[in-house]
Design an enzyme around this catalytic site. Structure first.
Site, PDB file in Angstrom:
ATOM      1  N   LYS A 153       0.878  -0.997   0.144  1.00  0.00           N
ATOM      2  CA  LYS A 153       0.241  -0.076   0.031  1.00  0.00           C
ATOM      3  C   LYS A 153       0.466   0.800   0.431  1.00  0.00           C
ATOM      4  CE  LYS A 153      -2.159   1.867   3.812  1.00  0.00           C
ATOM      5  NZ  LYS A 153      -2.040   2.771   4.067  1.00  0.00           N
ATOM      6  N   ASN A 154       1.957   1.063   1.118  1.00  0.00           N
ATOM      7  CA  ASN A 154       2.700   2.570   1.265  1.00  0.00           C
ATOM      8  C   ASN A 154       3.399   3.114   0.221  1.00  0.00           C
ATOM      9  OD1 ASN A 154       0.813   3.261   3.290  1.00  0.00           O
ATOM     10  ND2 ASN A 154       2.069   2.745   5.182  1.00  0.00           N
ATOM     11  N   CYS A 165      -6.414   7.783   8.579  1.00  0.00           N
ATOM     12  CA  CYS A 165      -6.116   6.506  10.305  1.00  0.00           C
ATOM     13  C   CYS A 165      -6.132   7.882  10.675  1.00  0.00           C
ATOM     14  CB  CYS A 165      -5.446   5.543  10.156  1.00  0.00           C
ATOM     15  SG  CYS A 165      -5.496   3.909   8.911  1.00  0.00           S
ATOM     16  N   ARG A 195      -9.317  -0.875   3.651  1.00  0.00           N
ATOM     17  CA  ARG A 195      -8.069   0.726   2.737  1.00  0.00           C
ATOM     18  C   ARG A 195      -6.776  -0.412   2.911  1.00  0.00           C
ATOM     19  NH1 ARG A 195      -7.446   5.130   6.703  1.00  0.00           N
ATOM     20  NH2 ARG A 195      -6.542   5.195   4.690  1.00  0.00           N
ATOM     21  N   ASP A 229       3.279   0.212  11.807  1.00  0.00           N
ATOM     22  CA  ASP A 229       2.086  -0.253  11.614  1.00  0.00           C
ATOM     23  C   ASP A 229       2.461  -1.693  12.262  1.00  0.00           C
ATOM     24  OD1 ASP A 229       1.734   2.405  10.915  1.00  0.00           O
ATOM     25  OD2 ASP A 229       3.328   1.577   9.484  1.00  0.00           O
ATOM     26  N   ARG A 278      -2.049  14.968  12.910  1.00  0.00           N
ATOM     27  CA  ARG A 278      -1.271  13.994  11.544  1.00  0.00           C
ATOM     28  C   ARG A 278      -1.013  15.760  11.104  1.00  0.00           C
ATOM     29  NH1 ARG A 278      -2.614   8.633   9.056  1.00  0.00           N
ATOM     30  NH2 ARG A 278      -0.772   9.032   8.802  1.00  0.00           N
TER      31      ARG A 278
HETATM   32  N1  EPU Z   1       4.757  14.920  11.762  1.00  0.00           N
HETATM   33  C1  EPU Z   1       4.912  16.337  11.966  1.00  0.00           C
HETATM   34  N2  EPU Z   1       4.834  16.988  10.903  1.00  0.00           N
HETATM   35  C2  EPU Z   1       4.367  16.492   9.619  1.00  0.00           C
HETATM   36  C3  EPU Z   1       4.349  14.961   9.557  1.00  0.00           C
HETATM   37  C4  EPU Z   1       4.544  14.274  10.476  1.00  0.00           C
HETATM   38  O1  EPU Z   1       4.267  16.410  12.817  1.00  0.00           O
HETATM   39  O2  EPU Z   1       4.476  17.493   9.144  1.00  0.00           O
HETATM   40  C5  EPU Z   1       4.701  13.993  12.823  1.00  0.00           C
HETATM   41  C6  EPU Z   1       3.390  13.051  12.890  1.00  0.00           C
HETATM   42  O3  EPU Z   1       3.031  13.370  13.250  1.00  0.00           O
HETATM   43  C7  EPU Z   1       4.459  11.347  13.679  1.00  0.00           C
HETATM   44  C8  EPU Z   1       5.519  11.284  12.893  1.00  0.00           C
HETATM   45  O4  EPU Z   1       6.049  12.656  12.532  1.00  0.00           O
HETATM   46  O5  EPU Z   1       4.320  11.458  14.711  1.00  0.00           O
HETATM   47  C9  EPU Z   1       5.729  10.121  11.944  1.00  0.00           C
HETATM   48  O6  EPU Z   1       4.838  10.248  10.406  1.00  0.00           O
HETATM   49  P1  EPU Z   1       4.861  10.433   9.116  1.00  0.00           P
HETATM   50  O7  EPU Z   1       4.506  11.432   8.333  1.00  0.00           O
HETATM   51  O8  EPU Z   1       6.323   8.990   8.600  1.00  0.00           O
HETATM   52  O9  EPU Z   1       4.029   9.492   8.791  1.00  0.00           O
HETATM   53  P2  EPU Z   1       2.841   9.872   7.576  1.00  0.00           P
HETATM   54  O10 EPU Z   1       3.899   9.589   7.144  1.00  0.00           O
HETATM   55  O11 EPU Z   1       1.526   9.841   7.797  1.00  0.00           O
HETATM   56  C10 EPU Z   1       3.062   7.134   6.752  1.00  0.00           C
HETATM   57  C11 EPU Z   1       2.277   6.293   6.711  1.00  0.00           C
HETATM   58  C12 EPU Z   1       2.291   5.746   7.944  1.00  0.00           C
HETATM   59  C13 EPU Z   1       2.662   5.150   9.440  1.00  0.00           C
HETATM   60  C14 EPU Z   1       3.959   6.626   8.804  1.00  0.00           C
HETATM   61  C15 EPU Z   1       4.995   6.085   9.751  1.00  0.00           C
HETATM   62  C16 EPU Z   1       1.392   6.216   4.035  1.00  0.00           C
HETATM   63  C17 EPU Z   1       0.454   7.154   3.344  1.00  0.00           C
HETATM   64  N3  EPU Z   1       1.507   5.953   5.623  1.00  0.00           N
HETATM   65  O12 EPU Z   1       2.549   7.665   7.004  1.00  0.00           O
HETATM   66  O13 EPU Z   1       1.608   4.450   7.300  1.00  0.00           O
HETATM   67  O14 EPU Z   1       2.102   4.294   9.801  1.00  0.00           O
HETATM   68  O15 EPU Z   1       3.992   6.427   7.582  1.00  0.00           O
HETATM   69  O16 EPU Z   1       6.074   5.284   9.558  1.00  0.00           O
HETATM   70  O17 EPU Z   1       2.709   6.365   3.639  1.00  0.00           O
HETATM   71  C18 EPU Z   1      -0.869   2.327   7.961  1.00  0.00           C
HETATM   72  O18 EPU Z   1      -0.271   2.180   6.584  1.00  0.00           O
HETATM   73  O19 EPU Z   1      -1.281   2.124   8.547  1.00  0.00           O
HETATM   74  C19 EPU Z   1      -0.387   3.526   7.929  1.00  0.00           C
HETATM   75  C20 EPU Z   1      -0.948   4.502   9.637  1.00  0.00           C
END
Ligand code: EPU
Length: 422
Positions: free
Chosen positions: A25-26, A120, A403, A310, A125
């Protein structure tokens, strides 16, 4: 709204056979977003038929990307007459990965308008890392209530330090930098394998990206020149493979998890081994039987290559079956332990210390009950707990499972589970 009706296996029955792991997915969601960087067309192979993939196709379609289902798991993406810079509110607020499209759209069109992304519900976020980085590349950012307007006639290369290593911010800025003017250096970025996969795909299509998969990435921009065409092979989903490995460790008998990449799951496999699970690790498969007795272990989630956030919820279900006290420490998100209340109601012994830490004492018998899936991974955790329980369970809001896991009820039923979609 669909639900799953699950007959608990208790200790009596085992799951046997093979579970094939689908495309990640990711990874696929980011390759879909990357289609906006191309002039001719992009072909994506080994795609998973999951809701997030389908919603992303709808979002791309609403922007003007033509999406064709070629055959089987192959899709083709083509932009014939430009794209709209404004995202559809309804779809974009369903998907976290809608935010990944902001980089390619801004780089191609010079502007992008979008709502705060959904996805999610696992804690705050924010998207400050994205916005700050776009500003460093010369973009003007206007924030309205839950809506953003970003404009940059020409995105300039910049030396950017991320205040934290966000996965989607790394991918988004990397893609924006591919079309930018000059060199971009992204520092303190995420190292997840899906980022290197995306960079390899873009490089094979004409981009110049170095260092993806490490915490510093350098991109030489193409000064607005689009990539021509590309082919993306979706790699196996390491979280799906890990989720299956947990199910096998509680309920499996010689259960084979095929078409996966164990080299991307070192932290999770080593934690599983520490609980006493005997795992045969092949190049692209795992063979697992549930041991008679599981032992408690402490887990602490971390950015890759640490223990994946995850995998925290599925793994915690296993810890309810392990002897002793385990500490679960969720460091990445601040709302990702809420599902534990439901596990407690199934009979698990859990002390939630604060939003990031919980102590699970096992082994405990779990009882089937009615639950609502709060997010994708917690939904899979409930499904796992329901299979391990005595009696019947009903899980509602299974859109949250669809999803990220394709036809999970059919795949688990094929190895001996009794799950009905109602
Ligand atoms: N964060 C900030 N500011 C930002 C971006 C992130 O403070 O501008 C914080 C977030 O709040 C969190 C941390 O940084 O505390 C890490 O978040 P990250 O941005 O790395 O997560 P993401 O990119 O939103 C992706 C995956 C998630 C997975 C996370 C961590 C996708 C679409 N989603 O999310 O996948 O948990 O990285 O590995 O790639 C899932 O597949 O179930 C899922 C939630």
């Amino acid at each position: 709204m669909n639900s799953f009706l699950i007959k608990g296996l208790g200790k009596k029955k085992k799951l046997e056979g093979t579970l094939r792991v689908n495309g990640a997915k990711n990874a696929v969601l980011k390759a879909q977003a990357a289609s906006v960087l191309f002039k001719e067309e992009v072909v994506l192979k080994n795609v998973p038929f999951i809701e997030d993939f389908l919603q992303m196709n709808c979002l791309l379609g609403s922007l003007g990307v033509e999406v064709f289902h070629e055959e089987g798991r192959t899709f083709r993406y083509k932009i014939s007459s430009g794209i709209k810079p404004e995202m559809d509110l309804k779809i974009a607020t369903l998907l976290r990965s809608s935010v990944v499209l902001t980089g390619p759209i801004l780089a191609r069109e010079g502007r992008v308008f979008f709502p705060h992304p959904g996805g999610c519900v696992i804690g705050k976020r924010p998207i400050d890392v994205f916005l700050d980085s776009f500003k460093e590349m010369g973009a003007g950012v206007i924030e309205e209530t839950n809506f953003y307007r970003i404009e940059a006639k020409k995105l300039k290369g910049a030396d950017i330090f991320f205040k934290l290593p966000s996965v989607t911010a790394t991918e988004t800025l990397m893609m924006a930098a591919v079309l930018a003017y000059g060199k971009t250096i992204l520092r303190n970025v995420a190292c997840e394998p899906e980022i290197a996969v995306l960079a390899n795909f873009l490089n094979a299509s004409g981009a110049d990206i170095k260092g993806a998969g490490t915490n510093t990435i350098e991109i030489n921009g193409r000064s607005g020149k689009l990539l021509e065409k590309g082919v993306f092979e979706t790699p196996p989903d390491r979280v799906e493979a890990g989720s299956f490995a947990v199910i096998a460790s509680i309920l499996g008998k010689n259960l084979r998890i095929s078409d996966c990449d164990p080299s991307h799951m070192r932290a999770e496999l080593s934690a599983l081994k520490e609980t006493g699970v005997d795992i045969k690790i092949g190049k692209d498969y795992l063979l697992i039987s549930a041991p008679k007795r599981l032992t408690a272990v402490d887990i602490k989630t971390h950015e890759y290559p640490g223990f994946s956030t995850d995998m925290q919820a599925p793994f915690s279900v296993l810890l309810t079956q392990a002897e002793g006290k385990s500490m679960v420490f969720e460091t990445v998100f601040d709302g990702r332990l809420n599902y534990l209340n439901d596990l407690e109601r199934m009979g698990a012994k859990i002390i939630i210390c604060d939003p990031h830490r919980a102590i699970i004492e096992g082994p405990t018998k779990l009882r089937g009950r009615k639950m609502e899936s709060p997010d994708l991974r917690a939904g899979l955790a409930f499904l796992t707990a329901a299979l391990a329980a005595e009696g019947e369970s009903e899980i509602s809001n299974i859109y949250n499972i669809d999803r990220g896991y394709e036809k999970i009820e059919e795949r688990l039923s094929n190895i001996g589970a009794t799950i009905k979609r109602i």
